[in-house]
Design an enzyme around this catalytic site. Structure first.
Site, PDB file in Angstrom:
ATOM      1  N   ARG A 193       0.823  -1.216   0.000  1.00 45.29           N
ATOM      2  CA  ARG A 193       0.000   0.000   0.000  1.00 45.29           C
ATOM      3  C   ARG A 193       0.857   1.266   0.000  1.00 45.29           C
ATOM      4  O   ARG A 193       0.343   2.373  -0.172  1.00 45.29           O
ATOM      5  CB  ARG A 193      -0.947  -0.003   1.211  1.00 45.29           C
ATOM      6  N   TRP A 222      12.630   7.914   6.213  1.00 46.55           N
ATOM      7  CA  TRP A 222      13.639   7.108   6.888  1.00 46.55           C
ATOM      8  C   TRP A 222      13.701   5.686   6.336  1.00 46.55           C
ATOM      9  O   TRP A 222      14.762   5.066   6.362  1.00 46.55           O
ATOM     10  CB  TRP A 222      13.471   7.164   8.402  1.00 46.55           C
ATOM     11  N   ASP A 223      12.602   5.198   5.777  1.00 43.50           N
ATOM     12  CA  ASP A 223      12.652   3.906   5.085  1.00 43.50           C
ATOM     13  C   ASP A 223      13.775   3.883   4.065  1.00 43.50           C
ATOM     14  O   ASP A 223      14.469   2.874   3.901  1.00 43.50           O
ATOM     15  CB  ASP A 223      11.340   3.651   4.328  1.00 43.50           C
ATOM     16  N   GLN A 246      10.037  12.710   9.171  1.00 41.49           N
ATOM     17  CA  GLN A 246      10.290  11.416   9.811  1.00 41.49           C
ATOM     18  C   GLN A 246      11.662  11.498  10.458  1.00 41.49           C
ATOM     19  O   GLN A 246      12.336  12.535  10.345  1.00 41.49           O
ATOM     20  CB  GLN A 246      10.219  10.269   8.780  1.00 41.49           C
ATOM     21  N   GLU A 255      -4.869   9.947   5.865  1.00 43.39           N
ATOM     22  CA  GLU A 255      -4.738   8.566   5.412  1.00 43.39           C
ATOM     23  C   GLU A 255      -5.242   7.569   6.438  1.00 43.39           C
ATOM     24  O   GLU A 255      -5.301   6.358   6.158  1.00 43.39           O
ATOM     25  CB  GLU A 255      -3.265   8.272   5.059  1.00 43.39           C
ATOM     26  N   GLY A 286       8.002   7.444  13.024  1.00 44.88           N
ATOM     27  CA  GLY A 286       8.225   6.183  12.332  1.00 44.88           C
ATOM     28  C   GLY A 286       7.740   4.983  13.129  1.00 44.88           C
ATOM     29  O   GLY A 286       7.472   3.933  12.559  1.00 44.88           O
ATOM     30  N   ASP A 331       4.864   4.043  14.415  1.00 42.31           N
ATOM     31  CA  ASP A 331       3.422   4.273  14.499  1.00 42.31           C
ATOM     32  C   ASP A 331       2.687   2.929  14.384  1.00 42.31           C
ATOM     33  O   ASP A 331       2.573   2.424  13.283  1.00 42.31           O
ATOM     34  CB  ASP A 331       2.933   5.275  13.457  1.00 42.31           C
ATOM     35  N   GLU A 391       7.241  -6.534   5.654  1.00 43.35           N
ATOM     36  CA  GLU A 391       7.527  -5.285   6.360  1.00 43.35           C
ATOM     37  C   GLU A 391       8.100  -5.515   7.751  1.00 43.35           C
ATOM     38  O   GLU A 391       8.987  -4.792   8.209  1.00 43.35           O
ATOM     39  CB  GLU A 391       6.227  -4.486   6.451  1.00 43.35           C
TER      40      GLU A 391
END
Length: 532
Positions: free
Chosen positions: A137, A144-145, A192, A263, A293, A295, A480
């Site tokens: 998604r 930061w990813d 982030q 979102e 980050g 969350d 993930e």
């Protein structure tokens, strides 16, 4: 002209279409509220990622004219006037002959986006160059990813893509004054964890650009995070800055808005309803939690079992202030290299002041670890989290402090599958036990290695690679987050289902495999399953 006015990057502005910085809630007003509260789409993120089929003002006018008519069908109206984002369809099939590293290398093109065409008036913020998305998604660039994804791109030899992403981040800072959470208009009110300084080291090591080329952007990012800091008196706060009793200034996570996240609109409304606090305070804390980050996590909660008790803005986080210490040290180092000795001295002093405040407020000598600080209550939090290793990762801890942290982590956060996120289980939040996350493994491993705690670092690395390779052999994919124990269950918790892909897992795993060439992960192979 100062550093903050200069940029070595000559962006082709004609190649970047004009951004629509109005968020979907601002653009569509009562139509937005109706779509989200009536659950036209099961996932609140779907509508905010839709592209309008005509000018938004005409859509809103049409809605206002039609919504009161008998038999008005909101979903039909939305499907007529908007084009939902379709998850990218690929023909990618896991090759049973591929090793885990080869599988990851074949995934990079699947996760790469080429911003040649941009839907007009969509929430997507245009970027000048190709970029890699997490997957599932998450169809946009995340801040930061991307650092952890870049580790794998570097290891896979994608230097041009690494350079493209470097220039994208410089572009975002030059354009918006900070790196948004992601390149969506509804993410512009927050950032982030500030890892751009870490990125610049990687860019230099990889030959993409000298780190000093990014000095203007580094200073702009520092100004964003420290806006208003120099005017604060003890007990005062401004945006992301908190002035403590002794005059020290440390940082917190924040968001410019105090409304439900677009979102996650209905989810936030429901959370606020179950709180006794004013709704706007809960919304701000939820948004600030998203900026972190993490969350979400018990780390930000007053009651570790109730999300509605979230108090992110009242907490001074260990990791955020560690990243900002790194940023200040980086600015000082690069300024010195450019002969800007006054600037270098200023930022060395800022870093030293931050370090002293971290040691005073975030370090517990008695417990031998770093803890977040609740500035409203005037006390350290008592929940140990994997963030305690971030000071080691950026090398601000003393040798003695690092030794004590390593001992505590070994006893309390080492799980069968790697480094645990927190000690709290049963919260229902995804950044709690039993879940483990790739970025925390990487920072923990590297932090321990910086101080010579190689045996513990190797334990975390071996256990993490075993968990990742086990699922890869079983289901031919990377995901993930992972349950940190050998089992057949998937990680859960949070606001959305487990996502496949997955950018930062790919990046960290690819890098760790290079560092441990004898691990069994090199010998595993995918089952013959289709990957979405």
């Amino acid at each position: 002209m100062t550093d903050t006015d200069l940029s070595p990057f000559d962006y082709d502005t004609h190649a970047v279409s004009a951004a629509d910085t109005l968020s979907p809630a601002d653009r569509y007003q009562e139509l937005f509220v109706a779509v989200q509260t009536q659950r036209v789409f099961p996932d609140s993120k779907t509508f905010v990622d839709c592209a309008p089929r005509q000018h938004p003002e005409r859509i809103l006018d049409a809605y206002r004219a039609e919504c009161g008519e008998p038999g008005f069908d909101l979903k039909a109206f939305v499907m007529t006037h908007f084009e939902p984002y379709e998850k990218r369809q690929t023909e990618f099939v896991a090759n049973p002959n591929d090793s885990l590293a080869e599988h990851i290398d074949r995934l990079w093109p699947v996760l790469t986006r080429h911003p040649r065409q941009h839907p007009e008036y969509s929430s997507l913020l245009p970027l000048p160059h190709d970029y890699v998305v997490p997957g599932g998604r998450f169809s946009e660039l995340y801040y930061w990813d991307s650092y952890f994804t870049m580790l794998g791109l570097d290891e896979s030899g994608h230097c041009e893509l690494l350079k493209a992403m470097a220039d994208n981040f410089a572009y975002l800072i030059d354009t918006y004054g900070h790196v948004p959470n992601g390149n969506r208009s509804y993410y512009l009110s927050r950032s982030q964890p500030p890892v751009f300084a870490l990125m610049t080291d990687l860019f230099e090591e990889s030959g993409v650009h000298p780190a000093s080329d990014y000095l203007p952007q580094l200073r702009k990012e520092h100004a964003f995070w420290n806006d208003g800091a120099d005017q604060l008196r003890p007990g005062e706060t401004h945006r992301r800055c908190v002035c403590l009793a002794d005059g020290s200034v440390l940082n917190r996570y924040w968001d410019e808005r105090d409304t439900p996240r677009e979102e996650s609109y209905l989810e936030d409304i429901e959370t606020a309803r179950s709180s006794s606090r004013p709704a706007h305070e809960v919304y701000r804390d939820l948004r600030a939690g998203a900026e972190s980050g993490w969350d979400f996590s018990s780390r930000w909660l007053g009651d570790p079992q109730r999300l509605s008790s979230i108090r992110t803005t009242q907490i001074i986080p260990v990791d955020l202030n560690s990243f900002l210490y790194k940023l200040e040290r980086q600015i000082a180092r690069l300024s010195e290299a450019k002969g800007r000795h006054g600037c270098a001295a200023e930022f060395r002093q800022r870093a030293e002041a931050r370090l002293a405040a971290i040691d005073r407020y975030l370090w517990s000598e008695q417990r031998g670890a770093y803890f977040d600080y609740d500035w409203c209550l005037g006390q350290r939090r008592d929940n140990l989290t994997a963030a305690t290793l971030t000071p080691l990762f950026v090398e601000l801890a003393s040798t003695e402090q690092a030794g004590k942290v390593a001992d505590v982590v070994s006893k309390r956060l080492l799980a069968p599958g790697g480094l645990a996120t927190t000690e709290v289980s049963g919260s229902g939040e995804q950044w709690d036990r039993p879940n483990g996350w790739a970025p925390l493994q990487w920072m923990g491993i590297r932090g321990l290695q910086h101080y010579g705690h190689d045996a513990l670092a190797l334990q975390i690395e071996e256990r993490w690679l075993s968990i990742v390779s086990h699922l890869f052999e079983r289901e031919s994919k990377l995901v993930e987050k992972y349950v940190l124990r050998p089992c057949t269950e998937h990680a859960s918790g949070g606001e959305y289902p487990l996502q496949d892909g997955f950018g930062w897992t790919n990046g960290v795993t690819r890098k760790l495999m290079q560092q441990d060439p004898t691990h069994e992960a090199h010998r595993c192979r995918a089952g013959n399953c289709r990957v979405d």
